[in-house]
Design a protein around this motif. Structure first.
Motif, short mmCIF file in Angstrom:
data_model
loop_
_atom_site.label_atom_id
_atom_site.label_comp_id
_atom_site.label_asym_id
_atom_site.label_seq_id
_atom_site.Cartn_x
_atom_site.Cartn_y
_atom_site.Cartn_z
N GLN A 277 -18.19 -50.93 29.55
CA GLN A 277 -19.05 -51.37 28.45
C GLN A 277 -19.81 -52.64 28.84
O GLN A 277 -21.01 -52.77 28.58
CB GLN A 277 -18.21 -51.64 27.20
CG GLN A 277 -19.04 -51.94 25.97
CD GLN A 277 -18.17 -52.13 24.73
OE1 GLN A 277 -17.00 -51.77 24.71
NE2 GLN A 277 -18.76 -52.69 23.69
N LYS A 278 -19.13 -53.58 29.51
CA LYS A 278 -19.76 -54.84 29.92
C LYS A 278 -20.92 -54.59 30.89
O LYS A 278 -22.02 -55.12 30.72
CB LYS A 278 -18.72 -55.75 30.57
CG LYS A 278 -19.27 -57.09 31.06
CD LYS A 278 -18.30 -57.81 32.00
CE LYS A 278 -18.32 -57.17 33.38
NZ LYS A 278 -17.61 -57.96 34.41
N GLU A 281 -23.98 -52.85 29.13
CA GLU A 281 -24.76 -53.76 28.29
C GLU A 281 -25.65 -54.65 29.14
O GLU A 281 -26.82 -54.89 28.80
CB GLU A 281 -23.82 -54.61 27.43
CG GLU A 281 -23.22 -53.83 26.26
CD GLU A 281 -22.17 -54.62 25.50
OE1 GLU A 281 -21.92 -55.80 25.86
OE2 GLU A 281 -21.58 -54.05 24.55
N GLU A 282 -25.13 -55.12 30.24
CA GLU A 282 -25.89 -55.94 31.20
C GLU A 282 -27.09 -55.13 31.72
O GLU A 282 -28.21 -55.64 31.86
CB GLU A 282 -24.94 -56.31 32.33
CG GLU A 282 -25.45 -57.18 33.43
CD GLU A 282 -24.38 -57.29 34.53
OE1 GLU A 282 -24.39 -56.45 35.45
OE2 GLU A 282 -23.53 -58.18 34.44
N LYS A 284 -28.62 -52.41 30.29
CA LYS A 284 -29.63 -52.11 29.27
C LYS A 284 -30.57 -53.27 29.02
O LYS A 284 -31.75 -53.07 28.69
CB LYS A 284 -28.94 -51.70 27.96
CG LYS A 284 -28.33 -50.31 27.99
CD LYS A 284 -27.68 -49.97 26.66
CE LYS A 284 -27.18 -48.54 26.63
NZ LYS A 284 -26.49 -48.22 25.35
N ALA A 285 -30.07 -54.48 29.19
CA ALA A 285 -30.90 -55.66 28.99
C ALA A 285 -32.04 -55.76 30.01
O ALA A 285 -33.02 -56.47 29.79
CB ALA A 285 -30.04 -56.92 29.05
#
Length: 296
Positions: A277-278, A281-282, A284-285
């Motif tokens: 998940q971490k 998210e990194e 997608k940014a």
């Protein structure tokens, strides 16, 4: 003629784990070169965009390199590009008129294997001008890539990562370009020795590649897709498998982290959950939805 997907259906599993790896922009530092020097010139030429070439190039690069549609198959990417270009006053002022894309969109919607062979068959069945123009455009891209794409290396730490992965998992190339171009690039760099199969556009979408490789072989959490685009993430999650991102603009760090950390967590059964998940998210940014000319 033998169905190209038969290779994926028939391949012999060696390990309990599988790692799928995208090629352009993920294993190879080739996305910028191919889109800026091969795709964009063919697009400007075949679609007669010379009067608004500056804006066409900028729009093409946003769609294919710097946004959430990075890595999208070239045919839906073309549709998004033409529609975005039609929204730009600078292009309209210079005479750009959005063509009737309905036949192309209908083919994209109905076709499972979005590649030149399938489009050529459709053009033979339905010689619509837009479909013929799209096929000419796609063939010119392939010609440009054949002529110009050479001496492009894998990202640092990719070779070592593939070698390490091949000792504990079945490694497959899961990618969108034609298989011929993929095979040449992987062989030239002597990294084809680490992979079981090189799956390109003739074998279907990345989702299909994973689905066929998975069938009757691997548990969901024993499969990991490595990619640099949201389409790679979607292909993984559509098959309920794990995903590791190669972050656009930070590829070297991403491969180093895969080699030193992520691969071992995956094999140990500790990758799923908070760690995955971490990193997602990194990732997608790095890929915005809105073009910069709309936010300026």
């Amino acid at each position: 003629m033998k169905n190209p997907t038969q290779k994926l259906i028939d391949f012999q599993q060696e390990f309990d784990f599988m790692v799928g790896v995208d090629s352009d922009g993920c294993a190879f530092d080739s996305m910028d070169f191919k889109h800026k020097e091969c795709f964009a010139p063919a697009t400007i030429n075949v679609w007669n965009l010379q009067p608004c070439a500056k804006y066409a190039r900028e729009t093409w690069e946003f769609v294919n390199l710097y946004s959430d549609t990075r890595g999208l198959n070239r045919f839906p990417a073309l549709v998004r590009f033409l529609k975005l270009l039609a929204e730009r006053p600078e292009a309209v002022e210079r005479g750009f008129v959005l063509p009737d894309l309905a036949p192309l969109e209908a083919w994209i919607e109905s076709e499972k294997n979005l590649g030149n062979p399938a489009l050529a068959r459709e053009v033979e069945r339905n010689p619509n001008p837009i479909l013929k123009q799209t096929l000419a455009w796609s063939e010119e891209i392939n010609d440009n890539v054949r002529r110009m794409s050479r001496n492009i290396p894998p990202f640092p730490h990719t070779r070592e990562s593939l070698e390490k992965a091949s000792n504990c998992a079945d490694v497959l190339v899961v990618s969108a370009p034609p298989a011929e171009a993929l095979a040449r690039e992987w062989a030239e760099n002597r990294i084809d020795r680490y992979v079981k199969i090189i799956a390109g556009q003739e074998m279907g979408t990345k989702k299909v590649h994973i689905e066929l490789a998975k069938k009757g072989r691997y548990a969901d959490d024993h499969m990991l897709m490595v990619g640099d685009a949201l389409g790679d993430l979607k292909a993984a999650k559509d098959n309920n498998i794990l995903f590791y991102p190669i972050n656009p603009g930070n590829e070297v760090m991403s491969w180093e982290r895969f080699y030193n950390e992520a691969l071992e967590l995956f094999i140990a059964g500790k990758y799923a959950g908070a760690y995955e998940q971490k990193v997602i998210e990194e990732f997608k940014a790095c890929l915005p939805t809105t073009p910069p000319w709309k936010t300026e």
